[in-house]
Enzyme design. Structure first.
Site, PDB file in Angstrom:
ATOM      1  N   CYS A 156       0.816  -1.217   0.000  1.00 39.97           N
ATOM      2  CA  CYS A 156       0.000   0.000   0.000  1.00 39.97           C
ATOM      3  C   CYS A 156       0.848   1.265   0.000  1.00 39.97           C
ATOM      4  O   CYS A 156       0.389   2.334  -0.394  1.00 39.97           O
ATOM      5  CB  CYS A 156      -0.919   0.025   1.218  1.00 39.97           C
ATOM      6  SG  CYS A 156      -2.196  -1.213   1.131  1.00 39.97           S
ATOM      7  N   SER A 157       2.085   1.169   0.493  1.00 40.67           N
ATOM      8  CA  SER A 157       2.934   2.360   0.566  1.00 40.67           C
ATOM      9  C   SER A 157       3.652   2.653  -0.734  1.00 40.67           C
ATOM     10  O   SER A 157       4.455   3.599  -0.802  1.00 40.67           O
ATOM     11  CB  SER A 157       3.951   2.214   1.697  1.00 40.67           C
ATOM     12  OG  SER A 157       3.302   2.337   2.932  1.00 40.67           O
TER      13      SER A 157
END
Ligand code: CO8
Length: 373
Positions: A156-157
């Site tokens: 997600c990052s």
């Protein structure tokens, strides 16, 4: 050293959407069939029945009401529960490339740029379609960009890690401008027969143009004042799908070849880490947290985002301070925080400060502090 700005953003939203009610109806139909097929083993106590999912639980626990998906019919078919995405020939663009290009075209337009102004493409996302050739190089070819492209994955990052990589290249004078593209087909790697997680993810693609501040001309542009990245190993979010699966005797049989998580532990452990990282980052830049007008946070869970902002500000967030898009997009992994930025920034006045932050598997967390030019 050059200053770098985000000068344009773009979004591709798949036209189809699935409501909680539709998703739950499909899950419960499958669970009912499964329980009937295993009735004897369930009666003997050797198998536990599949409990029903609930739309009310999903909205209360996550804030998600619906999610956009690339293929609704395949996901909702209880006999399949996997999106149907036909293979394409090597002469056609991949679906991930196609989504990324759509978002990139909008970002270029908003930045007032063409492919000739761009020196490179970074595709940063959780779920890459194949190892090579890089999707970024495919996007580069589709848009006619001279330069370089590569893929990267920090779950997600990926959005903030990709953004720092692009900002560094621009700041060091290695590139005039780069595209950072986050195309996510999360539903391709989601177990729609796992009640704990079947509701979490959706599909979307985002793109940002990062370029030299002294050359940017777009109406809405944001100077990148600083970036901070952080990782810390955790087994609480895993996906063990990989090229060595076929070399192991177990092959692909274990459910951990799709997304699995200990959601409650993630919730508890990640919130304080994110708040601490953002607070320290702002302190290093000498920016009091009260001066920040907007928090474009990763979109996984509504309560999680409220908690993070509350921890930072010492009060409940005002409406609009931390925009919510997960209600209609679900968790789109790396695309989430960028969708929030894309849809909720034009009202900010010159000089306003904002924080773009992503967090997720790894654990991985990123913070990017922006000032509207
Ligand atoms: N319907 C009804 N009841 C349910 C359901 C359901 N669907 N699911 C669980 N329950 C029940 C449980 O059985 C439990 O019952 P009991 O109390 O009787 O045991 C009860 O509800 C509570 O369950 P939980 O404790 O699991 O529920 P939570 O309140 O913790 O909510 C959440 C679950 C929403 C998942 C929440 O924990 C959460 O959002 N956590 C954070 C998750 C997160 O941010 N994860 C990041 C993942 S993203 C990432 O980095 C990887 C990206 C990779 C992309 C992959 C694409 C596929």
């Amino acid at each position: 050293m050059q200053h770098a700005v985000i000068s344009g953003s773009g979004l591709y939203t798949p036209p189809e959407s699935i409501s909680n009610d539709e998703l739950v109806a499909s899950f419960n139909q499958w669970a009912g069939q499964w329980n009937a097929e295993h009735a004897d083993a369930i009666a003997q106590g050797s198998l536990a029945p599949q409990p029903e999912s609930s739309a009310a639980f999903i909205e209360k626990a996550s804030g998600i009401r619906s999610r956009h998906v690339v293929d609704k019919a395949g996901i909702l078919d209880p006999a399949r529960m996997v999106p149907r995405i036909p293979e394409r020939s090597n002469d056609e663009p991949s679906i991930l490339c196609e989504m990324g290009v759509a978002a990139a075209r909008e970002a270029l337009e908003r930045a007032g740029r063409t492919a000739a102004d761009i020196d490179g493409v970074i595709v940063a996302c959780s779920n890459l379609q194949r190892p090579y050739p890089a999707v970024a190089i495919e996007v580069q070819a589709a848009l006619g960009i001279q330069g370089y492209g590569f893929d990267m994955n920090v779950a997600c990052s990926s959005a903030t890690f990709g953004l720092q990589t692009a900002a560094n290249a621009v700041q060091l004078g290695q590139a005039r401008a780069l595209l950072v593209i986050d195309p996510e087909i999360c539903t391709g790697h989601l177990n729609f027969r796992d009640r704990d997680s079947h509701f979490i993810f959706g599909d979307a693609a985002t793109a940002l143009v990062v370029e030299r501040a002294d050359q940017a001309t777009s109406a809405h542009r944001y100077e990148i004042l600083g970036t901070r990245l952080f990782t810390q190993f955790s087994n609480n979010i895993r996906n063990n799908f990989g090229f060595l699966n076929r070399a192991a005797e177990e092959g692909m049989t274990h459910p951990d070849k799709l997304f699995v998580q200990e959601g409650r532990k993630v919730f508890k452990e990640v919130c304080p880490l994110v708040a601490e990282l953002i607070a320290n980052h702002l302190a290093e830049l000498d920016i009091p947290v009260e001066r920040v007008s907007r928090f474009w946070l990763h979109q996984a869970n509504l309560t999680m985002n409220h908690l993070i902002v509350k921890r930072l500000l010492g009060r409940e967030p005002e409406p609009g301070e931390a925009p919510v898009i997960l209600d209609t997009y679900g968790n789109t992994s790396s695309a989430g925080s960028v969708i929030a930025l894309h849809l909720h920034h034009e009202d900010l006045v010159s000089g306003s400060l904002g924080v773009l932050s992503s967090f997720g598997a790894g654990y991985s967390i990123g913070s990017v502090v922006l000032r509207k030019v």
